[in-house]
Design a protein around this motif. Sequence first.
Motif, PDB file in Angstrom:
ATOM      1  N   ASP A 142     -51.960  37.089 124.399  1.00 47.61           N
ATOM      2  CA  ASP A 142     -52.103  37.150 122.868  1.00 47.61           C
ATOM      3  C   ASP A 142     -52.512  35.900 122.390  1.00 47.61           C
ATOM      4  O   ASP A 142     -53.258  36.014 121.322  1.00 47.61           O
ATOM      5  CB  ASP A 142     -50.251  37.165 122.549  1.00 47.61           C
ATOM      6  N   ASP A 143     -52.359  34.701 123.018  1.00 49.02           N
ATOM      7  CA  ASP A 143     -52.908  33.514 122.308  1.00 49.02           C
ATOM      8  C   ASP A 143     -54.447  33.498 122.511  1.00 49.02           C
ATOM      9  O   ASP A 143     -55.163  33.153 121.681  1.00 49.02           O
ATOM     10  CB  ASP A 143     -52.251  32.342 123.057  1.00 49.02           C
TER      11      ASP A 143
ATOM     12  N   ASN B  59     -48.263  36.288 126.891  1.00 48.42           N
ATOM     13  CA  ASN B  59     -48.399  35.263 125.808  1.00 48.42           C
ATOM     14  C   ASN B  59     -49.926  34.633 126.292  1.00 48.42           C
ATOM     15  O   ASN B  59     -50.458  34.432 125.105  1.00 48.42           O
ATOM     16  CB  ASN B  59     -47.461  34.340 125.863  1.00 48.42           C
TER      17      ASN B  59
END
Length: 449
Positions: A206-207, A203
């Motif tokens: 992704d962020d 994540n």
Amino acid sequence: MPDPDAAPVQSSLPIAAARFGERIVAACMEAGTEAGAEAGARPGLPGPPRVPVPAAKTAPPDEAAPANAPGGDLIARHVQDGTAEVRQLGPALERILRGPTGLGTAGLRLSGCEQSPVPVTPVEGTPIPGLYHHPVLPPDPARVEEVGRRIKTWAVDEVQAYPPEWEDQFDGFSVARYMVACHPDAPTTDHLMVAARLMVAENAVDDCYCEDHGGSPIGLGSRLLLAHTALDPLHTTKEYQPEWTASLQSDAPRRAYRSAMEYLLQHSTPSQADRFRHDMARLHLGYLAEAAWAETDTVPEVWEYLAMRQFNNFRPCPTITDTVGGYELPADLHARPAVQRVIALAGNATTIVNDLYSYTKELDSPGRHLNLPVVIAEREGMSDRDAYLKAVEVHNQLMHDFESEAAAVAAACPVPSLLRFLRGVAVWLDGNHYWHQTNTYRYSLPDFW
């Protein structure tokens, strides 16, 4: 509370399974006539080989999987909910799908698999009307608390994955509840931390690289390539090795990837680690396809979008279900085309769950976010509501296909490690839906009903 320094419990099954792996596959392919007739199976479905199963080591009492672990005998339950073709396999298949029995096989089953009631107490959030899913029992709160404490310490203090101003978002993600729900058979908290660290690291990439916190499609390929070397290390000359090593500390995604991968290597076999690297390369390829469409403001055809989502999806998470469970699905079984199809269908179905639950969240974000309802509406000329409902149908078909194919694989090759892996992937799908449904901090449903 579990001892954080305790050595993880290792099953004796991986060693035996690896030793007999090739013979197991051959037996599965050759021994089907008698058992297939008994089961009323489709032509060519082989029956079970007679392979000795070693006793599995069990976890200490304070680290044992909770007795109310959700999921139960999932593949058998999925067959009951699946297609008529699978239901015709009959009582012999049901016996197979209940899993192994006899001396030394208790560790190959999920705890409480003969008693897996649907929750009698309501959980937070509302499931999407018409979405095919299986309710689960809420994850064990003691494990959630311990994983939550450890993962926040790791993310904040050790790898600085998130700055202080993102703390509320980190807490709202509820990664501990997510991973405990998806891996109820993890023998220790250390095993759960494998999944939790990797989830946080993925994540962060992704962020920071793709989405909300500074992400951009411009230059994404080089960022992903360099981050991938934290998972699949660079082998270069002595002159340039120090520069690469230093680069692994240069940003939050690479710090998180490096640390999470080192932790995975402590709990996995080389084959399991390489499987994970492969699936992360798939994920990064999917990121790049979506970024290319964003750069050109392209809305792909529906089938093209689904192809991208087969790569940009949750597959790396359920692919480690055996590592987190403390056993190994041998590489020759994992690589079989039928098993690969089951894994792909599982990843595709669970990713559409994310498309559906995050629909309103993405509509409220800057720019245009591609998800299945948006692509269907654009490419098939549907209203937002009708496109969303069609996306629900797509998800449901993928789920039914996953369940029928998993049942067929289990009937064709009922090796204990493969049966447990199939059940574990099914549990992961159910836990993933549970997390999406109950994470009201992140998700809310559109007003389409």
